[in-house]
Each structure stands twice: as C-alpha cells, then as structure tokens.
Design a protein around this motif. Structure first.
Motif, mmCIF file in Angstrom:
data_model
loop_
_atom_site.group_PDB
_atom_site.id
_atom_site.type_symbol
_atom_site.label_atom_id
_atom_site.label_comp_id
_atom_site.label_asym_id
_atom_site.label_seq_id
_atom_site.Cartn_x
_atom_site.Cartn_y
_atom_site.Cartn_z
ATOM 1 N N GLY A 86 1.949 8.666 5.478
ATOM 2 C CA GLY A 86 0.865 8.179 6.317
ATOM 3 C C GLY A 86 1.355 7.920 7.736
ATOM 4 O O GLY A 86 2.472 8.285 8.099
ATOM 5 N N GLU A 102 0.965 4.080 -3.005
ATOM 6 C CA GLU A 102 0.770 5.507 -2.709
ATOM 7 C C GLU A 102 1.970 6.316 -3.188
ATOM 8 O O GLU A 102 1.826 7.388 -3.775
ATOM 9 N N GLN A 120 -6.562 12.375 10.236
ATOM 10 C CA GLN A 120 -5.721 11.294 10.744
ATOM 11 C C GLN A 120 -5.956 11.047 12.230
ATOM 12 O O GLN A 120 -6.029 9.900 12.661
ATOM 13 N N THR A 133 4.507 12.135 -0.207
ATOM 14 C CA THR A 133 3.262 11.656 0.391
ATOM 15 C C THR A 133 3.633 10.801 1.600
ATOM 16 O O THR A 133 4.813 10.576 1.850
ATOM 17 N N ASP A 143 0.833 -1.213 0.000
ATOM 18 C CA ASP A 143 0.000 0.000 0.000
ATOM 19 C C ASP A 143 0.862 1.256 0.000
ATOM 20 O O ASP A 143 0.564 2.238 -0.690
ATOM 21 N N MET A 144 1.933 1.246 0.784
ATOM 22 C CA MET A 144 2.851 2.385 0.822
ATOM 23 C C MET A 144 3.491 2.605 -0.546
ATOM 24 O O MET A 144 3.587 3.739 -1.021
ATOM 25 N N PRO A 194 -3.747 6.359 5.893
ATOM 26 C CA PRO A 194 -3.276 7.213 4.801
ATOM 27 C C PRO A 194 -3.205 8.690 5.191
ATOM 28 O O PRO A 194 -3.619 9.085 6.280
#
Length: 174
Positions: free
Chosen positions: A29, A18, A67, A27, A14-15, A48
């Motif tokens: 998270g 992104e 967040q 970017t 996922d990282m 995220p």
C-alpha cells in the motif's frame, strides 16, 4: 541522525492483516503523512493496494490509478497537509530485509516523477510470515556520483509505533 518513521498502531495492524491475508503473495500500500523534521516522517494514513492490484509470489503492482485518486482525495481532505510519503510491501518468507533491484527501480521512478512530489520516498518492507512480520523501513534519495551517475542512496530508518488519539470529529464518525 538516523531517520525516524512514526507509524500509528492501527495502521501497523492493518498492514499485518493485509500481509496475513495475502501471505503466499506480495501485497502492499501507500503511506500518507507529513515530515515533522528533515528525517522524521509521521504517517497519518495508509491507502490499500486497490481493487485491481496484481499480487504475485514475488511481485506486487498496486492499482495505480485507484491509488492516485485516493491520494488526491486524502490530500484535499487533510487541508493539503498530508502528502505522499512512500510505499510498503511484503516479502513473504524473505531471508533478506534489503531492497530488491525492483524496489530500487521503483524508488528511482518515484523520485524522478514530478507529480509524485517526493524526492525522498519511504519504502517499508514487511518480511516474514503470518503473525510474524518484521518492518524494515528505508528512506531513499538520488545522489550524483562522480559527476555523471545518479545512485540511489538508501538509509535504514527506525519505526516508532504510536497510539493515535481520536479527535472529537473522528469519534463522532465511529
């Protein structure tokens, strides 16, 4: 003993997705999880950047209020076991894997913020380019130097990626 960060393969993917999506800008998270031992962090979730995050060529600001709400939600859903471990962000086309002065200032703020409840935050830098990202984890804390000054103590950590097994409840959600 060098610090270890256990990171699920799915979160790493996922990282990377992104990072690829926003390649020309920074970017990032937030990590949730727990400390298995003093220097062993286990990441269980990644939150995220959020819908109002600001991504620029050489800076990144998450949607902090979004967040914080997600962190609180995850904390409650985990039975108050998973806590805020720290953050990650990209340094596109970076030559250095070191923390910037902005990163250090951010870490000092986290440590000094009582509501963060994190005196030893994790910061993972992702340096590189699409399909070629390298993770550089740092574990940081403040220490007093010469009885007067607080300095940020940065320790390189090791990331160990693991395949998380889904529980029956998680499988039912799929």
């Amino acid at each position: 003993m060098q610090a270890v960060v256990w990171l699920p393969q799915a979160i790493k993917q996922d990282m990377q997705a992104e990072a690829d999506l926003w390649f020309d800008r920074e970017t990032g998270g937030t990590f949730m999880g727990y400390w298995a031992e003093n220097n062993v962090a286990v990441v269980t979730a990644m939150i995220p950047a959020g819908p109002q995050a600001s991504r620029e060529r050489s800076s990144f600001l998450p949607d902090q209020s979004w967040q914080q709400a997600e962190i609180a939600k995850h904390y409650e859903c985990s039975g108050r076991l998973d806590t805020y471990l720290g953050d990650w962000h990209t340094h596109p086309n970076a030559v250095s894997n070191r923390l910037s002065w902005t990163d250090r200032a951010c870490l000092k703020t986290i440590i000094r913020t009582p509501t963060a409840r994190n005196r030893k935050p994790l910061m993972v830098l992702m340096c590189g380019k699409p399909n070629e990202w390298f993770l550089h984890p740092w574990l940081c804390q403040l220490r007093t130097k010469l009885f007067l000054f607080e300095v940020l103590d940065e320790k390189k950590a090791t990331i160990l990626v693991y395949a998380r097994r889904e529980t029956g409840e998680e499988m039912a959600k799929l």
